[in-house]
Design a protein around this motif. Structure first.
Motif, PDB file in Angstrom:
ATOM      1  N   LEU A   1       0.923  -1.614   0.157  1.00 31.91           N
ATOM      2  CA  LEU A   1      -0.239   0.292  -0.323  1.00 31.91           C
ATOM      3  C   LEU A   1       1.028   1.631   0.061  1.00 31.91           C
ATOM      4  CD1 LEU A   1      -3.120  -0.487   2.191  1.00 31.91           C
ATOM      5  CD2 LEU A   1      -2.751  -1.180   0.065  1.00 31.91           C
ATOM      6  N   ARG A   2       1.966   1.146   1.355  1.00 34.01           N
ATOM      7  CA  ARG A   2       3.326   2.584   0.807  1.00 34.01           C
ATOM      8  C   ARG A   2       3.414   2.828  -0.471  1.00 34.01           C
ATOM      9  NH1 ARG A   2       4.750   0.039   6.076  1.00 34.01           N
ATOM     10  NH2 ARG A   2       3.293   1.243   7.858  1.00 34.01           N
ATOM     11  N   GLU A   3       3.646   1.105  -1.505  1.00 33.81           N
ATOM     12  CA  GLU A   3       4.493   1.553  -2.646  1.00 33.81           C
ATOM     13  C   GLU A   3       3.810   2.275  -3.972  1.00 33.81           C
ATOM     14  OE1 GLU A   3       6.487  -1.047  -6.331  1.00 33.81           O
ATOM     15  OE2 GLU A   3       5.570  -1.721  -3.227  1.00 33.81           O
ATOM     16  N   ARG A   4       1.851   1.507  -3.577  1.00 32.79           N
ATOM     17  CA  ARG A   4       1.562   1.777  -4.254  1.00 32.79           C
ATOM     18  C   ARG A   4       0.427   3.507  -4.160  1.00 32.79           C
ATOM     19  NH1 ARG A   4      -4.031  -0.910  -6.564  1.00 32.79           N
ATOM     20  NH2 ARG A   4      -5.224   0.523  -6.761  1.00 32.79           N
ATOM     21  N   ARG A   5       1.068   4.064  -2.405  1.00 32.12           N
ATOM     22  CA  ARG A   5       0.326   5.425  -2.759  1.00 32.12           C
ATOM     23  C   ARG A   5       1.774   5.739  -1.120  1.00 32.12           C
ATOM     24  NH1 ARG A   5      -3.242   7.677  -5.762  1.00 32.12           N
ATOM     25  NH2 ARG A   5      -5.173   6.394  -6.064  1.00 32.12           N
ATOM     26  N   PRO A   6       2.218   6.624  -2.479  1.00 33.15           N
ATOM     27  CA  PRO A   6       3.320   7.340  -1.592  1.00 33.15           C
ATOM     28  C   PRO A   6       3.548   7.872  -0.004  1.00 33.15           C
ATOM     29  CG  PRO A   6       4.052   7.334  -3.482  1.00 33.15           C
ATOM     30  CD  PRO A   6       2.995   5.990  -3.610  1.00 33.15           C
ATOM     31  N   GLY A   7       3.412   8.200   1.104  1.00 35.87           N
ATOM     32  CA  GLY A   7       3.275   9.109   2.044  1.00 35.87           C
ATOM     33  C   GLY A   7       1.917   8.392   2.722  1.00 35.87           C
ATOM     34  N   LEU A   8       1.517   7.197   2.238  1.00 37.65           N
ATOM     35  CA  LEU A   8       0.146   7.139   3.420  1.00 37.65           C
ATOM     36  C   LEU A   8       0.370   6.810   4.654  1.00 37.65           C
ATOM     37  CD1 LEU A   8      -2.990   6.381   2.950  1.00 37.65           C
ATOM     38  CD2 LEU A   8      -2.147   4.010   2.167  1.00 37.65           C
ATOM     39  N   SER A   9       0.227   7.034   5.497  1.00 37.05           N
ATOM     40  CA  SER A   9      -0.195   6.201   6.707  1.00 37.05           C
ATOM     41  C   SER A   9      -1.078   4.917   6.867  1.00 37.05           C
ATOM     42  CB  SER A   9      -0.949   7.169   7.938  1.00 37.05           C
ATOM     43  OG  SER A   9      -0.653   6.328   9.214  1.00 37.05           O
ATOM     44  N   VAL A  10       0.118   4.337   7.020  1.00 39.68           N
ATOM     45  CA  VAL A  10       0.068   2.652   7.147  1.00 39.68           C
ATOM     46  C   VAL A  10      -0.032   2.423   8.291  1.00 39.68           C
ATOM     47  CG1 VAL A  10      -0.899   0.003   6.385  1.00 39.68           C
ATOM     48  CG2 VAL A  10      -0.590   2.521   5.076  1.00 39.68           C
ATOM     49  N   THR A  11      -0.851   1.808   9.079  1.00 39.38           N
ATOM     50  CA  THR A  11      -0.211   0.430  10.612  1.00 39.38           C
ATOM     51  C   THR A  11      -1.095  -0.512  10.071  1.00 39.38           C
ATOM     52  OG1 THR A  11      -2.582   1.375  11.951  1.00 39.38           O
ATOM     53  CG2 THR A  11      -0.161   3.134  12.145  1.00 39.38           C
ATOM     54  N   THR A  12      -0.890  -1.446  11.479  1.00 36.95           N
ATOM     55  CA  THR A  12      -1.573  -3.269  11.427  1.00 36.95           C
ATOM     56  C   THR A  12      -1.541  -3.573  12.269  1.00 36.95           C
ATOM     57  OG1 THR A  12       1.220  -3.348  11.060  1.00 36.95           O
ATOM     58  CG2 THR A  12       0.282  -3.382   9.331  1.00 36.95           C
TER      59      THR A  12
END
Length: 274
Positions: A71-82
């Motif tokens: 997801l971070r590669e798809r949308r650079p700068g996107l905040s993703v937590t798990t």
């Protein structure tokens, strides 16, 4: 800060499609955060017979990390937590959505044993959670992003929450909104009456959202098939789900929602309303 969008992952291609859709939606919403969650169940091979037997937690952590990186590669700068969630899948996912704007899950046609189990979880969660739920099917090729947003309404019991969600979704995408009211009247007088009622319902919404091109359809017929037909050419299909405030009331999805969830190639947003 609470995540804007929560995505449930289970290792299926439908869940991967749901995560990708959520990342794109997060950007449309101005960069809201995405949280990927997996509910720890006894063993992934219960759900996915082809997955090699491995300890559950490392498998789940790898799934979350791999999806977050994609997801971070798809949308650079996107905040993703798990996060890993203990407990039964339905209760855990409903709880995870408590503070979210949106819950996103993968959806697949029911039939095979694994498909039925995964589908039943999604349907149960969608019937209980008090946030909008989007169920995403893996479709190849995907629906064009500039396709219209489609929303089904009932002019006899209009729900502001549903129309607000649909207009906002169309505005974010910069595309048109198709509003469908399927009515069961078959006599000649019923159709013009239904059309006038639909136009009257949309007057204040058109005024609030002049940037959204709106096309209204009042069609004689059963709502399920008509909304599935509208969804077949949509980027997103939106429908309401009545929330029963009594703790004794069972979770319930109507026949129209079931028809959309089982047959729409487009992602389906279920929007709760009183």
């Amino acid at each position: 800060m609470a995540p804007g969008i929560v995505v449930g992952l289970d290792g299926t291609e439908q869940a991967e499609a749901a995560a990708a859709w959520a990342a794109d939606e997060a950007v449309l919403r101005g960069g809201t955060a995405v949280r990927l969650v997996h509910v720890l169940v006894p063993s992934p091979d219960v759900l996915l017979p082809m997955v090699a037997r491995r300890p559950v937690e490392p498998w789940a952590e790898e799934l979350l990390a791999r999806t977050a990186a994609a997801l971070r590669e798809r949308r650079p700068g996107l905040s993703v937590t798990t996060g890993l969630l203990p407990g039964a899948p339905v209760a855990a996912l409903v709880g995870a959505a408590d503070d979210a704007e949106l819950l996103v899950l993968g959806s697949r046609a029911l039939g095979a044993v694994a498909g039925y189990f995964l589908g039943s979880v999604g349907l149960s969660v969608a019937g209980l959670v008090e946030r909008p739920v989007v169920l995403v099917r893996a479709v190849d090729p995907p629906v064009p992003p500039d396709a219209p947003v489609s929303v089904g309404v009932d002019v006899r019991e209009p729900a502001d929450e549903v129309l607000a969600f649909a207009f906002a979704a169309a505005a974010r995408r910069g595309g048109p909104l198709h509003v469908t009211y399927a009515h069961r009247g078959h006599d000649a007088a019923a159709h013009p009456e239904a059309r006038r009622a639909l136009d009257d319902l949309l007057v204040p919404w058109r005024a609030r959202h002049p940037e959204v091109p709106v096309t209204a359809f009042a069609v004689p017929g059963s709502p399920g098939p008509e909304l599935v037909r509208a969804a077949s050419r949509a980027a997103l299909a939106v429908i309401g789900r009545r929330v029963h405030r009594s703790p004794l009331a069972p979770a319930h999805l109507g026949s129209t929602a079931h028809a959309l969830l089982h047959h729409s190639p487009a992602p389906v947003a279920l929007v709760p309303h009183a």
